[in-house]
Design a protein around this motif. Structure first.
Motif, PDB file in Angstrom:
ATOM      1  N   SER A  91      23.408  51.438  50.520  1.00 47.96           N
ATOM      2  CA  SER A  91      23.742  52.709  51.151  1.00 47.96           C
ATOM      3  C   SER A  91      23.135  52.750  52.548  1.00 47.96           C
ATOM      4  CB  SER A  91      23.188  53.873  50.317  1.00 47.96           C
ATOM      5  OG  SER A  91      23.486  55.104  50.919  1.00 47.96           O
ATOM      6  N   TYR A  94      26.477  48.710  56.907  1.00 46.58           N
ATOM      7  CA  TYR A  94      27.672  48.669  57.751  1.00 46.58           C
ATOM      8  C   TYR A  94      28.607  47.556  57.283  1.00 46.58           C
ATOM      9  CZ  TYR A  94      24.796  51.462  60.929  1.00 46.58           C
ATOM     10  OH  TYR A  94      23.982  52.439  61.476  1.00 46.58           O
ATOM     11  N   TYR A 110      37.622  52.506  54.914  1.00 46.98           N
ATOM     12  CA  TYR A 110      36.781  53.527  55.538  1.00 46.98           C
ATOM     13  C   TYR A 110      36.496  54.680  54.560  1.00 46.98           C
ATOM     14  CZ  TYR A 110      35.588  57.570  58.416  1.00 46.98           C
ATOM     15  OH  TYR A 110      34.973  58.688  58.916  1.00 46.98           O
ATOM     16  N   LYS A 114      32.847  55.503  52.850  1.00 48.94           N
ATOM     17  CA  LYS A 114      32.185  56.775  53.147  1.00 48.94           C
ATOM     18  C   LYS A 114      31.671  57.436  51.869  1.00 48.94           C
ATOM     19  CE  LYS A 114      32.486  60.531  56.403  1.00 48.94           C
ATOM     20  NZ  LYS A 114      33.189  61.049  57.590  1.00 48.94           N
ATOM     21  N   TYR A 119      28.967  52.752  56.293  1.00 47.09           N
ATOM     22  CA  TYR A 119      29.734  52.917  57.529  1.00 47.09           C
ATOM     23  C   TYR A 119      30.707  51.756  57.698  1.00 47.09           C
ATOM     24  CZ  TYR A 119      25.840  56.090  58.399  1.00 47.09           C
ATOM     25  OH  TYR A 119      24.892  57.079  58.288  1.00 47.09           O
ATOM     26  N   LEU A 121      33.975  49.888  59.960  1.00 50.80           N
ATOM     27  CA  LEU A 121      34.766  49.725  61.176  1.00 50.80           C
ATOM     28  C   LEU A 121      35.833  48.659  60.945  1.00 50.80           C
ATOM     29  CD1 LEU A 121      31.885  49.489  63.839  1.00 50.80           C
ATOM     30  CD2 LEU A 121      33.351  51.483  63.430  1.00 50.80           C
ATOM     31  N   GLY A 143      37.262  53.429  63.945  1.00 55.60           N
ATOM     32  CA  GLY A 143      36.205  54.013  63.112  1.00 55.60           C
ATOM     33  C   GLY A 143      35.491  55.105  63.885  1.00 55.60           C
ATOM     34  N   GLU A 144      34.346  55.529  63.392  1.00 55.39           N
ATOM     35  CA  GLU A 144      33.598  56.587  64.054  1.00 55.39           C
ATOM     36  C   GLU A 144      32.922  56.046  65.318  1.00 55.39           C
ATOM     37  OE1 GLU A 144      30.927  58.340  61.235  1.00 55.39           O
ATOM     38  OE2 GLU A 144      32.523  58.657  59.754  1.00 55.39           O
ATOM     39  N   GLU A 146      30.245  56.916  66.956  1.00 62.53           N
ATOM     40  CA  GLU A 146      28.791  56.732  66.898  1.00 62.53           C
ATOM     41  C   GLU A 146      28.425  55.441  66.177  1.00 62.53           C
ATOM     42  OE1 GLU A 146      26.368  58.428  68.485  1.00 62.53           O
ATOM     43  OE2 GLU A 146      28.118  59.317  69.464  1.00 62.53           O
ATOM     44  N   VAL A 147      29.199  55.106  65.153  1.00 61.23           N
ATOM     45  CA  VAL A 147      28.969  53.857  64.415  1.00 61.23           C
ATOM     46  C   VAL A 147      29.294  52.674  65.323  1.00 61.23           C
ATOM     47  CG1 VAL A 147      29.639  52.476  62.410  1.00 61.23           C
ATOM     48  CG2 VAL A 147      29.459  54.966  62.210  1.00 61.23           C
ATOM     49  N   LYS A 150      26.510  51.881  67.766  1.00 56.97           N
ATOM     50  CA  LYS A 150      25.369  51.186  67.166  1.00 56.97           C
ATOM     51  C   LYS A 150      25.644  49.696  66.994  1.00 56.97           C
ATOM     52  CE  LYS A 150      23.526  55.200  64.711  1.00 56.97           C
ATOM     53  NZ  LYS A 150      23.275  55.817  63.382  1.00 56.97           N
TER      54      LYS A 150
END
Length: 291
Positions: A91, A94, A110, A114, A119, A121, A143-144, A146-147, A150
């Motif tokens: 958990s 990525y 995705y 979730k 996360y 991508l 994908g998101e 913010e992800v 990173k």
């Protein structure tokens, strides 16, 4: 994410995947690898990567899991089920699928990820074996945001043009745009080189003349030289290009979009497949036209 602490699991060490994983390894990440044929990972293991017997074993011990396999069915097989990546990655981890696959499958991964607090991508690539070796791939990410941000340091170990395209599935849709553009371009490049040969011209001289003008393209600069030399080894397999074109045709049909160039290109590559040339590089279309 600090690369000195992050462990990256890489599944799929084929023509492109091996170079991609090697570039991650060279950037001081700890890398676990898995491939259906272990021998294809031997070079990576010699360089310091650690072998894992199954996708499950790899997922359990990785902070980030990257997949670069052949077909959407392969993606489904390794992501879903009790032994799949989604149910075994920790958990907060990525997962990044860099296979060229279906946008709908990217969205499914995705959503399921979730639910597990993972996360996801979708990040297909373009640039072939040359781009993979030189860490110069174009990476199209869905994908998101913010992800995505990173993961930029990790993507930078593999590519030079890294773009967040939008929500889950957007990376795959962008790759379809890429493949549609390549499909017609490859026909033009092969026809041009065969024309030069039939006209009695020096093919290399013609290539050097036209590649810097309006006809210039990645395929012209990187694959036409191979055609001229009779080098049809895969930087990108015919069979995988056919798979990509099938996905693009299906997506276009769903949108009510006509793609005549794409249809023609696929029909020509289907002929190559019928002639047992599925495992050649896409530049082998030159041979089909050179009669």
């Amino acid at each position: 994410m600090n690369k000195e602490k992050a462990t990256v699991g890489f599944i799929g060490t084929g023509v492109m995947g091996k170079s991609m994983a090697l570039n991650i390894l060279k950037n001081d990440y700890r890398v676990f690898v898995h491939n259906r044929t272990k021998s294809r990972a031997d070079e990576l293991i010699e360089m310091g990567a650690e072998w894992k017997d199954t996708p499950r074993d790899l997922a359990l011990q990785s902070d980030i899991v990257i997949t670069m396999v052949g077909y959407p069915k392969d993606v489904e097989d390794i992501y879903f089920g009790d032994n799949g990546i989604i149910n075994n990655v920790k958990s907060g981890g990525y997962i990044i699928d860099m296979t060229t696959s279906k946008p709908s499958l990217a969205k499914k991964i995705y959503k399921e990820a979730k639910k597990k607090g993972v996360y996801a991508l979708d990040a297909p690539v373009s640039g072939g074996d040359v781009g993979a070796k030189n860490a110069a791939l174009c990476i199209m990410v869905g994908g998101e945001e913010e992800v995505f941000k990173k993961m930029i340091p990790l993507f930078e170990t593999m590519g030079s043009n890294i773009v967040w395209e939008g929500e889950a599935g957007s990376g795959q849709h962008t790759k379809m745009c890429n493949q549609i553009a390549i499909a017609s371009n490859m026909m033009g490049v092969c026809e041009a080189m065969v024309y030069a040969k039939k006209a009695g011209l020096n093919e290399e001289k013609v290539l050097n003349t036209i590649k810097t003008g309006a006809a210039g393209s990645w395929s012209l600069s990187n694959l036409a030289p191979r055609m001229i030399k009779g080098d049809f080894a895969p930087g990108f397999y015919v069979k995988h290009f056919i798979k990509d074109m099938k996905i693009a045709l299906s997506e276009a049909e769903n949108m009510g979009l006509e793609t005549p160039g794409l249809k023609l290109a696929k029909s020509l590559y289907d002929k190559l497949a019928e002639d047992n040339k599925e495992d050649y590089g896409t530049q082998v279309l030159y041979k089909l036209l050179d009669k």
